[in-house]
Design a protein around this motif. Sequence first.
Motif: not given
Ligand SMILES: Cc1cc2nc3c(=O)[nH]c(=O)nc-3n(C[C@H](O)[C@H](O)[C@H](O)COP(=O)(O)O)c2cc1C
Length: 475
Positions: A57, A59, A211, A235, A241, A281-283, A303-304, A308, A438
């Motif tokens: 992934n 930016l 994204i 997302e 993040g 993505a997101g919740g 899911v992130g 994490a 984060t």
């Molecule tokens: C610790 C952490 C770091 C993340 N870093 C990035 C990132 O560098 N680039 C990015 O596009 N998304 C990043 N994300 C977002 C995830 O790729 C993902 O889309 C997101 O966590 C999904 O939603 P959720 O946190 O509710 O599961 C990060 C998420 C977390 C929890």
Amino acid sequence: VLDRFYVEGGLVPGERFRAQPMLRVERGELAELLTVLGNFVEVWLAKEGHRAPVGINYLEKIQLALAPGLFGAILAGVDCVLVGAGVPGHVPELTRQLTRMRPVSIRLRLEGTEEDYVHTFDPAAVLGRTRLGTDQGCQCGGPGGGQGGRRGGEGSGCRGKPAQDTRQVQDIRITPLAPTARVLQSTTAHPPATPVTGITTPLRRPHVLAIVSLPLLAGYLARDEATVPDGFVIETHGAGGHSAPPRGKWQLDARGEPLYGPRDHPDLAKMAKINIPFWLAGGTAHPQRLAAARALGAAGVQVGSAFALCEESGLQPGLRQALRNRAHAQQLKVRNDPKASPAAFPFKVAEVPGTLSDPVVRTARRRVCDLGYLRAPYRTAGGAIGYRCPAEPEAAYRRKGGSASDTEGRLCLCNGLLATAGLGQRQPRGQDEPPVLTLGQDLDFLSDLSPDGGPYRAIEVVRWLTGTREAARAH
Ligand SMILES: Cc1cc2nc3c(=O)[nH]c(=O)nc-3n(C[C@H](O)[C@H](O)[C@H](O)COP(=O)(O)O)c2cc1C
């Protein structure tokens, strides 16, 4: 790299990590090489011991790192590339060119101007510099290969044996080359048509997932063959993040967080009509939300946060546990901070004492810019290309033409996130870089995965989400 940076057994307490060169448009070759290698290693390690696909992934906003990072990941056989925090319209073509080992032109936006600067990244030249084409196992250059490194010198820096790992670097056939052909130093815009490293191209092209936060941008990217990705991640702003800012004029709520409205909610019916696979993505970390996403036409969810906080995550174990404990005690707040990130996108900051969310820790940290991943290029008064970051020391940023108000509330995510992963720099006077955490704003999954705040594993997340947890337990 081993000669210059590797320390057997790790650093002793108080010892600093060696300074790295920073990415730049001129004389940035060593930083590019380190970026290629770092991305190669991350993907290579992630692919060990299984056959499942691995994605990486990026930016888009970190402009100078994208091409070398992507190339390193491609060499290691990455299956998927996900790019957000910017408009990733150029990434499909960039990926195609890099798999053919062709030089790529990166249009760098110079901050504060309408001007672009065209920078060329030449993958063949990078491999030429590594002498990857020699196929001799040992690539250190023999005696004296360790230039100035702490382990340099004959017999100390070089392991001197062929690689034991039988996995190939992607499907590259490395063939011995004539000595004159090995090193291509030029990164000019007019390189020779044939690669000089003896690598059979094209390499395998990974899938590109863009994204985005709204179908509008997805529709725009899907319109043109050059910009259409293989899929989208939609997302929403609660994700961990960085996230997209609200549409229209920024407004803050009573907590000082960006206020999102109905226009920020993706219309999934529109998304489905674009007819390209998409993930939400997101919740979305819940079996019912996965099922609901699929019912609306999504291929799945991304899911992130749930990962994490699991045992395999790169977060320092103590920080992971602190986050789970606070969440269990219903004391964990995750703020969508509009100022924290130098990238100028809202960034989710989990509030944990002792980290950069803590005003005392934040104030005590002396600002320094010694990693520079988030630096943006700008045109100096003298016409050269300079680099600046609103999280660097305020006076330096102002000297470079940046405004004082831009520096307020900014966190050094480069140092903070490395500290979170247990690789924080030790600054002079015994000051270790503090971590920054984060996480997404929806942590409902913890009541299922960690009802007592205790540890859980990544496989449990997958089994729970896909409804196979009970079956696995019974087995
Ligand atoms: C610790 C952490 C770091 C993340 N870093 C990035 C990132 O560098 N680039 C990015 O596009 N998304 C990043 N994300 C977002 C995830 O790729 C993902 O889309 C997101 O966590 C999904 O939603 P959720 O946190 O509710 O599961 C990060 C998420 C977390 C929890």
